[in-house]
Design a protein around this motif. Structure first.
Motif, PDB file in Angstrom:
ATOM      1  N   VAL A   1     -42.677  15.508  16.499  1.00 31.20           N
ATOM      2  CA  VAL A   1     -41.234  15.900  16.077  1.00 31.20           C
ATOM      3  C   VAL A   1     -41.022  17.298  16.490  1.00 31.20           C
ATOM      4  O   VAL A   1     -41.898  18.144  16.023  1.00 31.20           O
ATOM      5  CB  VAL A   1     -40.968  15.538  14.787  1.00 31.20           C
ATOM      6  CG1 VAL A   1     -39.454  15.910  14.634  1.00 31.20           C
ATOM      7  CG2 VAL A   1     -41.207  14.125  14.443  1.00 31.20           C
ATOM      8  N   VAL A   2     -40.210  17.630  17.156  1.00 34.77           N
ATOM      9  CA  VAL A   2     -39.612  19.057  17.266  1.00 34.77           C
ATOM     10  C   VAL A   2     -39.046  19.403  16.149  1.00 34.77           C
ATOM     11  O   VAL A   2     -38.345  19.214  15.190  1.00 34.77           O
ATOM     12  CB  VAL A   2     -38.369  18.924  18.671  1.00 34.77           C
ATOM     13  CG1 VAL A   2     -37.990  20.459  18.587  1.00 34.77           C
ATOM     14  CG2 VAL A   2     -38.839  18.525  19.934  1.00 34.77           C
ATOM     15  N   PHE A   3     -39.445  20.690  15.741  1.00 36.69           N
ATOM     16  CA  PHE A   3     -39.416  21.464  14.632  1.00 36.69           C
ATOM     17  C   PHE A   3     -39.034  22.942  14.974  1.00 36.69           C
ATOM     18  O   PHE A   3     -39.796  23.529  15.849  1.00 36.69           O
ATOM     19  CB  PHE A   3     -40.582  21.278  13.546  1.00 36.69           C
ATOM     20  CG  PHE A   3     -40.478  22.095  12.129  1.00 36.69           C
ATOM     21  CD1 PHE A   3     -39.565  21.184  11.371  1.00 36.69           C
ATOM     22  CD2 PHE A   3     -40.851  23.221  11.935  1.00 36.69           C
ATOM     23  CE1 PHE A   3     -39.337  21.987  10.233  1.00 36.69           C
ATOM     24  CE2 PHE A   3     -40.467  23.751  10.858  1.00 36.69           C
ATOM     25  CZ  PHE A   3     -40.002  23.278   9.888  1.00 36.69           C
ATOM     26  N   PRO A   4     -38.203  23.606  14.308  1.00 31.44           N
ATOM     27  CA  PRO A   4     -37.230  23.212  13.056  1.00 31.44           C
ATOM     28  C   PRO A   4     -36.433  22.112  13.287  1.00 31.44           C
ATOM     29  O   PRO A   4     -35.654  22.119  14.690  1.00 31.44           O
ATOM     30  CB  PRO A   4     -36.716  24.578  12.677  1.00 31.44           C
ATOM     31  CG  PRO A   4     -36.534  25.421  13.858  1.00 31.44           C
ATOM     32  CD  PRO A   4     -37.706  24.856  14.575  1.00 31.44           C
ATOM     33  N   LEU A   5     -36.038  21.311  12.536  1.00 31.97           N
ATOM     34  CA  LEU A   5     -34.924  20.322  12.679  1.00 31.97           C
ATOM     35  C   LEU A   5     -33.526  20.895  12.411  1.00 31.97           C
ATOM     36  O   LEU A   5     -33.532  21.914  12.003  1.00 31.97           O
ATOM     37  CB  LEU A   5     -35.157  19.116  11.697  1.00 31.97           C
ATOM     38  CG  LEU A   5     -36.505  18.274  11.592  1.00 31.97           C
ATOM     39  CD1 LEU A   5     -36.515  17.533  10.337  1.00 31.97           C
ATOM     40  CD2 LEU A   5     -36.505  17.410  12.831  1.00 31.97           C
ATOM     41  N   VAL A   6     -32.595  20.175  13.088  1.00 32.60           N
ATOM     42  CA  VAL A   6     -31.168  20.626  12.537  1.00 32.60           C
ATOM     43  C   VAL A   6     -30.987  19.621  11.229  1.00 32.60           C
ATOM     44  O   VAL A   6     -30.480  18.798  11.552  1.00 32.60           O
ATOM     45  CB  VAL A   6     -30.299  20.389  13.753  1.00 32.60           C
ATOM     46  CG1 VAL A   6     -28.793  20.567  13.410  1.00 32.60           C
ATOM     47  CG2 VAL A   6     -30.409  21.014  15.240  1.00 32.60           C
ATOM     48  N   GLN A   7     -31.200  20.746  10.158  1.00 34.60           N
ATOM     49  CA  GLN A   7     -31.198  19.815   8.978  1.00 34.60           C
ATOM     50  C   GLN A   7     -29.753  19.321   8.645  1.00 34.60           C
ATOM     51  O   GLN A   7     -28.885  19.926   8.513  1.00 34.60           O
ATOM     52  CB  GLN A   7     -32.010  20.784   7.986  1.00 34.60           C
ATOM     53  CG  GLN A   7     -31.752  19.916   6.657  1.00 34.60           C
ATOM     54  CD  GLN A   7     -32.751  18.950   6.381  1.00 34.60           C
ATOM     55  OE1 GLN A   7     -34.112  19.155   6.614  1.00 34.60           O
ATOM     56  NE2 GLN A   7     -32.443  17.878   6.139  1.00 34.60           N
ATOM     57  N   ALA A   8     -29.439  17.782   8.479  1.00 32.17           N
ATOM     58  CA  ALA A   8     -28.683  17.412   8.027  1.00 32.17           C
ATOM     59  C   ALA A   8     -28.684  17.765   6.538  1.00 32.17           C
ATOM     60  O   ALA A   8     -29.382  17.577   5.669  1.00 32.17           O
ATOM     61  CB  ALA A   8     -28.223  16.031   8.225  1.00 32.17           C
ATOM     62  N   THR A   9     -27.380  17.859   6.053  1.00 33.00           N
ATOM     63  CA  THR A   9     -27.153  18.129   4.681  1.00 33.00           C
ATOM     64  C   THR A   9     -26.080  17.356   3.723  1.00 33.00           C
ATOM     65  O   THR A   9     -25.252  16.786   4.332  1.00 33.00           O
ATOM     66  CB  THR A   9     -26.684  19.581   4.054  1.00 33.00           C
ATOM     67  OG1 THR A   9     -25.510  19.742   4.725  1.00 33.00           O
ATOM     68  CG2 THR A   9     -28.022  20.619   4.590  1.00 33.00           C
ATOM     69  N   THR A  10     -26.286  16.869   2.482  1.00 28.43           N
ATOM     70  CA  THR A  10     -25.207  15.947   1.841  1.00 28.43           C
ATOM     71  C   THR A  10     -24.041  16.835   1.028  1.00 28.43           C
ATOM     72  O   THR A  10     -24.108  18.221   1.344  1.00 28.43           O
ATOM     73  CB  THR A  10     -25.927  15.433   0.700  1.00 28.43           C
ATOM     74  OG1 THR A  10     -24.990  14.396   0.074  1.00 28.43           O
ATOM     75  CG2 THR A  10     -26.515  16.263  -0.478  1.00 28.43           C
ATOM     76  N   LYS A  11     -23.232  16.233   0.779  1.00 31.64           N
ATOM     77  CA  LYS A  11     -22.007  16.874   0.042  1.00 31.64           C
ATOM     78  C   LYS A  11     -21.673  16.140  -1.377  1.00 31.64           C
ATOM     79  O   LYS A  11     -21.989  15.012  -1.193  1.00 31.64           O
ATOM     80  CB  LYS A  11     -20.954  17.269   0.872  1.00 31.64           C
ATOM     81  CG  LYS A  11     -20.268  16.112   1.310  1.00 31.64           C
ATOM     82  CD  LYS A  11     -19.106  16.419   2.223  1.00 31.64           C
ATOM     83  CE  LYS A  11     -18.616  15.099   2.818  1.00 31.64           C
ATOM     84  NZ  LYS A  11     -17.380  15.646   3.537  1.00 31.64           N
TER      85      LYS A  11
END
Length: 247
Positions: free
Chosen positions: A20-30
């Motif tokens: 897995v390529v890291f860092p991830l483009v981190q998805a976030t909740t709302k």
């Protein structure tokens, strides 16, 4: 840039040569909030539904195809099979990413892997997970005895525990001063706050034998919690399921 492993059903992506390529483009909740405009009033009426929305997390792999795969077609078939839910119906399951260090997603594959070969043995692969809005503590999904001492929730969010009782007859479980009553238990009982179910097994429901305060299931609040059980039992254990919002 660095790399990590995705682990699902006790198998690592590195078995397939996938990192897995890291860092991830981190998805976030709302926060699940809706606004209603009111004529003549500055601002809007806020309706807070007291929950968070699911997220879609894209994951990118760099793959060096193992020599026991003769081509990308056979590799892709096995990689896709690995990520496919094994039950009849799709459900949320634990996906572990080693950079999270003790936390995991509860997710399912929402977009199947897309393989883009870069050479005969190197490819880029992308896929997406539909994730619940909370990361779950790895250790907190393991059963542990319910302590007679106060239980401490280390997060800032209420948790939805899973309780397991082995015994017979009537029980009263008291959580933070609220009494939850269970009648005519036959051998064992599960109280699942996340699924809002009381059952002996998933095909033997016992919800009709439960008396819940305000028809709500127990939650463990941040900080100290007290839990007691009255009745004839030989085992009383739980999964606390500590979580943190992906924000």
């Amino acid at each position: 840039m660095s790399y990590g492993r995705l682990i699902y059903h006790n198998k690592s992506s590195t078995y397939f040569g996938a990192r897995v390529v890291f860092p991830l483009v981190q998805a976030t909740t709302k926060r699940n909030v809706s606004l209603t405009q009111v004529v003549g009033v500055n601002g809007s009426y806020i309706n807070d539904n007291l929950n968070y929305t699911d997220i879609t997390q894209q994951i990118t792999f760099i793959v060096e195809r193992p020599i026991f795969y003769k081509d990308w077609f056979t590799w892709g078939m096995d990689f896709g099979d690995w990520l496919t839910c094994k039950d009849k119906f799709v459900k949320y399951e634990p996906f572990y990413f080693d950079h999270f260090r003790g936390w995991h997603w509860e997710a399912y594959v929402s977009e199947s892997p897309t393989v883009t070969p870069q050479s005969s043995n190197i490819a880029n692969v992308t896929m997406s997970l539909a994730c619940k809005p909370f990361l779950i503590d790895d250790e907190s999904i393991k059963y542990q005895p319910v302590s007679t001492l106060p239980i401490y929730n280390p997060t800032q969010y209420n948790s939805l525990p899973l309780f397991h009782i082995v015994g017979n007859g009537d029980f009263t479980m008291t959580v933070n001063g609220l009494d939850y009553q269970f009648k005519d238990t036959d051998d064992e009982l599960f109280i699942d706050s996340e699924k809002c179910l009381v059952y002996k097994s998933l095909t033997e429901r016992r919800t009709s034998r439960a008396i819940l305060p305000n028809h709500e299931y127990p939650e463990l609040i941040p900080g100290k919690n007290s839990i007691t059980l009255k009745g004839n039992y030989s085992k009383f254990e739980y999964q606390p399921r500590w979580g943190r919002a992906i924000v």
